[in-house]
Design a protein around this motif. Structure first.
Motif, short mmCIF file in Angstrom:
data_model
loop_
_atom_site.label_atom_id
_atom_site.label_comp_id
_atom_site.label_asym_id
_atom_site.label_seq_id
_atom_site.Cartn_x
_atom_site.Cartn_y
_atom_site.Cartn_z
N UNK B 598 9.13 53.51 97.97
CA UNK B 598 9.48 53.47 96.54
C UNK B 598 9.17 54.84 95.93
N UNK B 599 10.13 55.36 95.20
CA UNK B 599 9.88 56.62 94.52
C UNK B 599 9.20 56.32 93.18
N UNK B 600 7.94 56.70 93.11
CA UNK B 600 7.14 56.33 91.95
C UNK B 600 7.69 56.89 90.64
N UNK B 601 8.27 58.05 90.72
CA UNK B 601 8.79 58.68 89.51
C UNK B 601 10.01 57.92 88.98
N UNK B 602 10.78 57.38 89.88
CA UNK B 602 11.99 56.66 89.45
C UNK B 602 11.71 55.20 89.08
N UNK B 603 10.64 54.65 89.67
CA UNK B 603 10.32 53.22 89.51
C UNK B 603 10.07 52.85 88.05
N UNK B 604 10.69 51.78 87.59
CA UNK B 604 10.43 51.33 86.22
C UNK B 604 9.49 50.13 86.19
N UNK B 605 8.93 49.80 87.33
CA UNK B 605 7.90 48.74 87.45
C UNK B 605 8.37 47.38 86.93
N UNK B 606 9.59 47.06 87.26
CA UNK B 606 10.11 45.76 86.80
C UNK B 606 9.61 44.63 87.70
N UNK B 607 9.21 44.98 88.91
CA UNK B 607 8.64 43.96 89.79
C UNK B 607 9.68 43.13 90.54
N UNK B 608 10.97 43.47 90.37
CA UNK B 608 12.00 42.69 91.04
C UNK B 608 11.86 42.75 92.56
N UNK B 609 11.50 43.94 93.06
CA UNK B 609 11.38 44.11 94.51
C UNK B 609 10.29 43.16 95.04
N UNK B 610 9.20 43.11 94.29
CA UNK B 610 8.06 42.28 94.71
C UNK B 610 8.47 40.81 94.80
N UNK B 611 9.21 40.35 93.79
CA UNK B 611 9.57 38.93 93.81
C UNK B 611 10.71 38.65 94.78
N UNK B 612 11.41 39.70 95.20
CA UNK B 612 12.54 39.50 96.12
C UNK B 612 12.09 39.50 97.58
N UNK B 613 11.09 40.30 97.90
CA UNK B 613 10.69 40.48 99.29
C UNK B 613 10.21 39.17 99.91
N UNK B 614 10.84 38.81 101.03
CA UNK B 614 10.48 37.56 101.68
C UNK B 614 9.35 37.75 102.68
N UNK B 615 8.95 38.98 102.90
CA UNK B 615 7.97 39.24 103.97
C UNK B 615 6.62 39.71 103.43
N UNK B 616 6.42 39.53 102.12
CA UNK B 616 5.18 39.99 101.48
C UNK B 616 4.84 41.43 101.86
N UNK B 617 5.86 42.25 101.91
CA UNK B 617 5.63 43.63 102.33
C UNK B 617 5.39 44.55 101.14
N UNK B 618 5.53 44.01 99.92
CA UNK B 618 5.35 44.88 98.76
C UNK B 618 4.10 44.47 98.00
N UNK B 619 3.28 45.44 97.65
CA UNK B 619 2.08 45.14 96.87
C UNK B 619 2.07 45.99 95.60
N UNK B 620 1.32 45.51 94.62
CA UNK B 620 1.13 46.35 93.43
C UNK B 620 -0.36 46.50 93.19
#
Ligand SMILES: Cc1cc2nc3c(=O)[nH]c(=O)nc-3n(C[C@H](O)[C@H](O)[C@H](O)COP(=O)(O)O)c2cc1C
Ligand code: FES
Lengths: 175, 621
Positions: B598-620
């Protein structure tokens, strides 16, 4: 709900207006009748149409600005038709600390609408609530009068699916 | 057994009421063995009505339909583990009962005498079967909720059998209005709606007025988020409220009452209406009640979704058919209330206390509680506790007992952080004050309030600055806009807290917040504005370091404040591209089947990726 887009007073609403008249008559001599009459209107039509406002104002002898003022004060009344299913996401404290915001985000995404909007197929309206008194089951969402408890963002799709299916089965059924 | 139907009619006087009660107590229905199924709002949502139907048909199948009856009761309390079923004869408590479990309960337990172990509630690995032995119940003192779970709220006969309307009969046949007011004063009962005003004093004011017409109102608006005490009484024991109101009406000299119930509680409205209709049929509401010449009528008025209408003057304005805006006090409602007539307004739980204190006498009632606050209080325990639900304890019980002994501790395995008491007018109690006694004075000292009884437990994953923002947003939405300090002051306070949450705050913001809070508290017209700054002030007081972290370290330790969060993709990522596809700003990069970033500068922190990932591979974090 209404078929004609231009006139909010469709054929079926004519019948409802007559029904409304009877309701107004039954409340007429009661003090503080305006709000109960508006509540009846809201549940009859699913919103408060312009024609109903005129009728209420005339029959209860309340100035139009007052009727309008009351409608806009209370969140229960809506001046726009709502979808068949009103989804309310609880943003009360218990639900909030259990992740209600993420459910709201998921719903907005699934339905492609914002709070207060209705989907183009007129099936769903998205709204928020402030505690439905089911805090022990948080986070919850209400779809019309159904309570869905311990909702997870990933479970939203399934909940919506059930209503979409129900709609398909009961194409002709109207409230 | 006797035929009770010949007693089920208009009750002409106290003697007939006693006769009816005695007949009911001897009746077959009352003495039959029972299966109690919770029909509180929570359990209904969990499917308890299907479970009830399953019991009825299963009992019939097994030929037990005559011997055993199924009773729908009001809220039993532990809503989180519903649907709940209690077996009457041995007090067995079953939780999370599904339709497919019913056959087992009937055949193994009711017929075979063996408890169905897997439906019991586990307490530290041990399965406890008896309801009265479960810590959740053992540590409570159910007085006002005495009937919830024992009677069918839709049957007046049930209420009468357990001693209902006995207090009314005592009042109407042996007491004067003055004596009732005195008894209530002696009991030390304080209003349960939040402010804790002595009920006897309030009734005394209204009684003194010479006006012919007076009104008595019940506040069932229960707007505090996280509170469901009143809902449970309305749904579980509506006659206790009605009885309390009739007694109140007699005491002050009123013949018309209204119950103002919020729009969000359709089931409460339905059950209360049934109760009112039944009371009218039995002559307990209407003209010449119990042959004493006292007249009283009662109507329901529904709210329409405005929090401020819980405030007494706004509620009155709303019943009158207007925008629910508060009026300045004085004149107080006891002098000039509904339609300018002397009016008493009390909370649901306050009224429910009345029959109790009349029956046992004010002095006996005052035995419970602390020096300045008597009786019991119902709390709605919710948030991250193991068993959330409805609990009743003596006023002055330590918070720790509610959270740990009754609620079973924190559900998430994380540490206790705070309990929010008193909703948008209240405050947060940190861990070092867990032993605070729950009474008006002790809580005030900590910057919280007793409030109406909402008690939300939060663990370490809650950000206290965000909690303050949450309540500001709530009061900003719900402010009626009539007075400037509330309308404008809260908006300004929220802007500051928003800034802090977004990592754009400055240290001087904290002083400005405190100054603004003072103005809003002192200058607002009604209780909404006057107490709105409390959540901010109490978090500033007990969790100041978190505000400072947001400001100087630009860090939210709980990863709640969006602008301060960092999202990261872990090594378990298998490159399925699901997150990449949903990212609205294309901030996720990586080839198919390869680890993404994830490019931190571009990220708007909407959290969609987190709720979409089926493999619990994304953390905040
Ligand atoms: C903004 C606001 C909201 C309130 N909401 C409620 C409510 O939902 N229920 C309630 O009983 N009291 C509520 N109150 C308190 C009432 O104004 C009033 O004090 C109370 O109903 C009196 O009853 P009691 O003496 O039995 O407590 C609220 C007060 C304020 C300022
Ligand atoms: S906070 Fe959501 S139901 Fe009470």
């Amino acid at each position: 709900m209404s078929k004609g887009e231009k006139c909010s007073c469709g054929d079926d609403e004519k019948g409802l207006l007559e029904r409304l008249e009877e309701i107004i008559v039954s409340f007429k001599n009661k003090p503080g009748a305006l709000i109960p009459v508006l509540q009846a209107t809201q549940s009859l039509f699913g919103y408060v149409p312009q024609e109903a406002i005129l009728k209420i104002s005339e029959m209860l002898n309340e100035p139009l600005h007052k009727v309008h003022g009351v409608i806009t004060f209370y969140s229960f009344f809506s001046l726009k038709p709502r979808g068949k299913y009103l989804i309310r996401v609880c943003l009360g404290t218990a639900c909030y600390v259990q992740g209600a915001n993420e459910i709201l985000t998921a719903l907005k995404q699934q339905l492609s609408i914002e709070i207060g909007e209705t989907t183009t197929d007129k099936l769903f309206t998205l709204d928020v609530g402030r505690c439905f008194g089911a805090c022990g089951l948080a986070p919850i969402i209400m779809v019309n009068d159904d309570v869905h408890q311990f909702v997870k963002p990933s479970g939203v799709k399934k909940i919506l699916g059930a209503y979409k299916k129900h709609k398909a089965v009961n194409q002709e059924e109207e409230t | 057994m006797m035929d009770i139907n010949k007693h089920m009619h208009f009750v002409k006087n106290s003697a007939e009421l006693d006769a009816l009660r005695n007949a009911l107590l001897k009746s077959k229905e009352y003495n039959s063995e029972k299966v109690f199924v919770c029909a509180g709002g929570g359990c209904i949502a969990s499917g308890s009505m299907k479970v009830k139907d399953a019991f009825i048909s299963q009992l019939a199948t097994n030929g037990l339909g005559e011997k055993l009856s199924v009773m729908e009761t009001g809220c039993l309390g532990p809503c989180a583990v519903g649907p709940i079923v209690v077996i009457g004869k041995d007090d067995t408590f079953y939780q999370k009962v599904r339709v497919q479990d019913v056959k087992d309960i009937v055949e193994k337990h009711l017929m075979g005498g063996k408890v169905v172990e897997n439906l019991l509630h586990p307490v530290e690995e041990i399965k406890v079967s008896k309801k009265s032995e479960l810590p959740f119940f053992k540590n409570q003192d159910k007085q006002v909720l005495r009937n919830c779970g024992k009677i069918d709220p839709t049957k007046i006969a049930d209420y009468i059998a357990v001693g209902g309307y006995q207090a009314l009969s005592k009042v109407l046949s042996t007491m004067t209005g003055e004596q009732v007011v005195q008894e209530v004063s002696i009991s030390g009962l304080r209003g349960r709606g939040g402010a804790g005003f002595p009920t006897g004093t309030k009734w005394g004011f209204a009684r003194k007025s010479q006006d012919e017409t007076k009104y008595i109102l019940c506040n069932a608006d229960e707007g505090d988020p996280g509170a469901f005490m009143d809902r449970s009484i309305l749904e579980g024991d509506p006659h206790s409220i009605i009885e309390g109101m009739i007694i109140g009406a007699f005491a002050i000299g009123s013949s018309q009452g209204y119950v103002y119930v919020r729009a969000e509680y359709p089931l409460a409205v339905e059950r209360l209406q049934i109760a009112i209709d039944q009371a009218r049929t039995f002559g307990l509401i209407g003209p010449n009640i119990l042959g004493t010449g006292f007249n009283f009528d009662l109507e329901i008025r529904k709210g329409s979704g405005a929090f401020v209408c819980g405030e007494e003057t706004a509620l009155i304005t709303s019943i009158e058919g207007n925008r629910g805006e508060p009026r300045p006090r004085p004149p107080f409602p006891a002098v000039k209330g509904l339609w300018n007539k002397p009016t008493v307004l009390n909370n649901v739980e306050t009224f429910s206390n009345i029959p109790l204190l009349i029956n046992e006498g004010g002095a006996q009632y005052a035995e419970k509680g602390t020096e300045k606050s008597k009786g019991t209080k119902i709390f709605a325990l919710a948030g991250t506790v193991k068993i959330s639900g409805l609990v009743e304890v003596a006023v002055g019980t330590p918070l720790r007992k509610l959270v740990y002994d009754i609620g079973g501790g924190i559900s998430s395995g994380k540490k206790y952080k705070a309990a929010q008491i008193g909703g948008p007018s209240g405050g947060c109690i940190p861990a070092e004050h867990l032993d605070v006694p729950l009474d008006y004075e002790a809580l005030n000292k900590l910057g919280a309030i007793m409030g109406s009884g909402g008690l939300i437990v939060m663990d370490e994953s809650s950000c206290m600055v965000d909690v303050a923002r949450f309540f500001l947003e709530f009061v900003q939405d719900e402010s009626c806009g009539k007075c400037v300090p509330c309308r404008e002051g809260i908006v300004r306070m929220k802007q500051i807290v928003d800034r802090i949450c977004d990592g754009k705050g400055e240290m001087k913001d904290l002083d400005e917040l405190e100054a603004l809070a003072k103005t809003v508290t002192h200058a607002s017209l009604c209780g909404l504005g006057q107490t709105a700054p409390n959540p901010v002030l109490s978090t500033l007081r007990h969790f100041r370091e978190e505000y400072i972290e947001h400001i100087s370290d630009k860090k939210c330790r709980t990863a709640v404040c969006k602008e301060l969060i960092v999202f990261k993709i872990l090594d378990v990522c298998n490159g399925c591209q699901a997150c990449k596809k949903v990212c609205p700003v294309h901030a996720i990069h990586g080839e198919k089947k390869l680890h993404h970033t994830i490019d931190e500068a571009e990220c708007i922190r909407c959290g969609l990726c987190l709720s979409t990932c089926k493999f619990d591979a994304i953390v905040k974090y």
